[in-house]
Structure formats: structure tokens, C-alpha cells
Design an enzyme around this catalytic site. Structure first.
Site, short mmCIF file in Angstrom:
data_model
loop_
_atom_site.label_atom_id
_atom_site.label_comp_id
_atom_site.label_asym_id
_atom_site.label_seq_id
_atom_site.Cartn_x
_atom_site.Cartn_y
_atom_site.Cartn_z
N ASP A 86 0.85 -1.18 0.00
CA ASP A 86 0.00 0.00 0.00
C ASP A 86 0.90 1.24 0.00
OD1 ASP A 86 -2.45 1.48 0.30
OD2 ASP A 86 -1.95 1.74 2.41
N ASP A 119 -0.43 5.19 0.73
CA ASP A 119 -0.77 6.24 1.69
C ASP A 119 -0.86 5.66 3.10
OD1 ASP A 119 -1.37 8.68 2.71
OD2 ASP A 119 -3.32 8.88 1.74
#
Length: 340
Positions: free
Chosen positions: A18, A20
Site C-alpha cells: 500500500d 498512503d
């Protein structure tokens, strides 16, 4: 080298990571993340997977390079690309598709061999068989209405994700899930979703990595998207603290959103002997009567391992846990977790 001495990442052949909250927060790097990633990408491929369909992969890659990520076998995949791949398997090449959202939606469709159209390009003679709906700062009422009209007429409806909100510098703003909800007021149809926590984005990322399920690990900070999505795709996962989900969220997580491992950051991939979250060893008491009693002095990772596994065991047995936000926040502080 024995398994206890090997870094966790050495047990896999590819990483789906991932962005953010794990690699960056807004425009700034999560402290230490890029240095850890440069070590990881030097040894194996990494696919950075994001639900954000508005930005093209090249723009995200530029952001990562600007933060200092070195050239290597890494790539960026988005929920818009996963949506386009889904449609490419069902439509003829060149089929017109309404693209709603940021530029990443149209680019994903073009990459997949389909023809993206904006609402201004639609006409009564254009046969639009599908629509991809993603978030974008310029999405208008007219576009949302057109999605509804096409879906009511039988077009395939694909949503890049159902995130209710997106973080901005001024706070939370409506996400694609909110925009999809607006369209759903016009039709009983339900969109096919390709972003997290659905498996499609993870499957697409794995196709880029060229890895099997048991040779791929997912890293994320959101239990309800990254970790739940990894489980739905049949992949191991490592949850990192300091992002969106908290230690309290992790302790109270339902089975479908529990990670295989936990760590304080991406450095967990490089840590040897990181334990799977399976068994508790009885060094803490999380019941309301016992509060958080640490029964022996232990290192932070082992303490947190015990806290999480004991909490899960108690939940699965129907026992009550101490749901005290201040206590869990204090424990995070004791572990050195830094939140934005």
C-alpha cells in the site's frame, strides 16, 4: 540460513505494498520507509497497489522517485487498471466505455485496449456497453446522472472502489463510495468493485509480479481494505502501525481482517524471525478486571504479539475485552508508534 534468522521478506518472491500511510502521508515520506523499500526492491519485485484511481500510475511513480525510491523492479498498479482489465476480459477491443473520474480512469481503459469516452463525447449513436466510475475532483452531476442512465439501460457498471472518504489537507472529503452511493439512488443495480478490499486489485498486482499466492505478501495499514483484501485474495499480509488503523482496531479485528504479521513499519519486512500472529503466550491480561497487566518484562514486539493474539483468542471465545481507547493509545505510545 535458518528461518529464525532470515528476514521475513526472504520467505516470499514478491511484495504488494500500500502507499498512503505506509510509504507516504500526503506528499511526505513516512519516516524510514524509502530506505527500507530500497533494500527490499534491490532483492525482489514490488507492486505498489492503490485504490486511488484518479492519478495515472506514472504520476504515482514520479512521486515515489522524488521521495528517493531507486530504479528497480517495482511498479504501480491502481484500481482503475484493475477495472479496465476486468472489462477487457468481457468486451471486444476498442469498445467505447464511459470513463468517470480523474485521468487515471481513462488511461487505464486505453492501456487495456478499450476506448474511453467522456460525457461530452457521448451521442445517441454511440453504443456504450460499460462505465467505469472512479473518484476525481472534477466529477460533475452530469457525469453521475449519465452513469445512472447507462446502468439503467443495461451497461456494465464497474466502480474502482467504495471508499466512503478520502483524506485531504483540510480533513476527510467524500470518496468514490459516496459518489457511487449517489448513483445507486437511481437504480437497483450494484457495481462490480475492483479496488480493495476486493481481490481483483491484488490479483492484478500479482500478475504484474509474476508470483504465486503463497509466494506473495501484502503490506498495508488499513485492516478493512489492505488486510481484508489480502485475505480475500488468499495472500499473507503484514499490518503496519502508525497509519489509519490503530492498535485498538487490530485487537478487536474480526477474523476476515486479521493480518498474518504485524510490524511498526516497513522495516518489519527486513526483520528476522518475525512471528506469525497465531498463539498467545499468556504474558498479558486484557479482561476488564485485569486491565492491561503485563506479567513479565518483555521486548515491545513480543508484548504486542501477546496483546493481539490474546485479544483475538478472547474475542473468538466470546469473552469481554477492555474497550478503553485511552489505554490502547497509551500502549501505542509505549511502543513508540508515531501518528500524523
Amino acid at each position: 540460513m535458518s528461518a529464525a534468522r532470515r528476514p521475513l521478506v526472504a520467505n516470499y518472491r514478491g511484495v504488494i505494498c500500500d502507499l498512503d500511510g505506509v510509504v507516504y502521508r500526503g506528499s511526505k515520506e513516512v519516516p524510514g520507509a524509502i530506505a527500507d523499500l530500497n533494500t527490499v526492491v534491490a532483492g525482489m519485485p514490488v507492486a505498489f497497489a492503490t485504490n486511488n484511481a484518479s492519478r495515472p500510475p506514472a504520476a504515482v511513480a514520479h512521486h515515489l522517485r522524488r521521495l528517493g525510491l531507486e530504479p528497480a523492479a517495482w511498479s504501480v498498479v491502481t484500481s482503475a487498471q484493475a477495472a479496465a482489465a476486468y472489462l477487457a476480459g468481457r468486451l471486444s477491443p476498442g469498445t467505447p466505455v464511459l470513463a468517470v473520474g480523474g485521468p487515471g480512469v481513462a488511461e487505464g481503459l486505453t492501456e487495456a485496449g478499450l476506448t474511453p469516452l467522456g460525457v461530452a463525447e457521448l451521442s445517441g449513436t454511440t453504443a456504450v456497453e460499460a462505465v467505469v466510475q472512479g473518484a476525481g475532483q472534477e466529477v460533475s452531476w452530469r457525469e453521475l446522472a449519465e452513469v445512472g442512465y447507462l446502468v439503467q439501460a443495461g451497461a456494465i457498471w464497474v466502480a474502482t472502489n467504495l471508499d466512503a472518504t478520502i483524506p485531504t489537507s483540510r480533513g476527510q472529503a467524500p470518496g468514490n463510495g459516496a459518489l457511487v452511493g449517489a448513483v445507486r439512488t437511481t437504480t437497483p443495480a450494484v457495481p462490480h468493485v475492483t479496488g480493495k478490499p476486493e481481490a481483483a486489485l491484488f490479483d492484478f498486482a500479482r500478475s504484474r509480479l509474476g508470483t504465486e499466492r503463497d509466494a506473495t505478501i501484502v503490506v498495508g495499514d488499513r485492516l478493512e481494505t489492505d488486510i481484508a483484501g489480502a485475505r480475500s485474495a488468499g495472500l499473507d499480509s503484514m499490518f503496519v502501525l502508525g497509519g489509519s488503523s490503530t492498535l485498538q482496531d487490530l485487537a478487536f479485528a474480526e477474523k476476515n481482517s486479521r493480518p498474518t504479521y504485524f510490524a511498526f513499519g516497513l522495516s518489519g519486512l527486513l526483520q528476522p524471525g518475525l512471528c506469525r500472529l497465531e498463539q498467545t503466550d499468556g504474558i498479558v491480561d486484557l479482561t476488564p478486571t485485569g486491565a492491561l497487566a503485563v506479567l513479565e518484562a518483555v521486548e515491545p514486539v513480543r508484548l504486542l504479539q501477546a496483546v493481539i493474539t490474546l485479544a483475538w483468542d478472547a474475542l473468538d471465545r466470546g469473552r469481554a475485552l477492555l474497550d478503553d481507547e485511552a489505554m490502547w493509545t497509551d500502549l501505542e505510545c509505549r511502543m513508540g508508534v508515531i501518528r500524523p
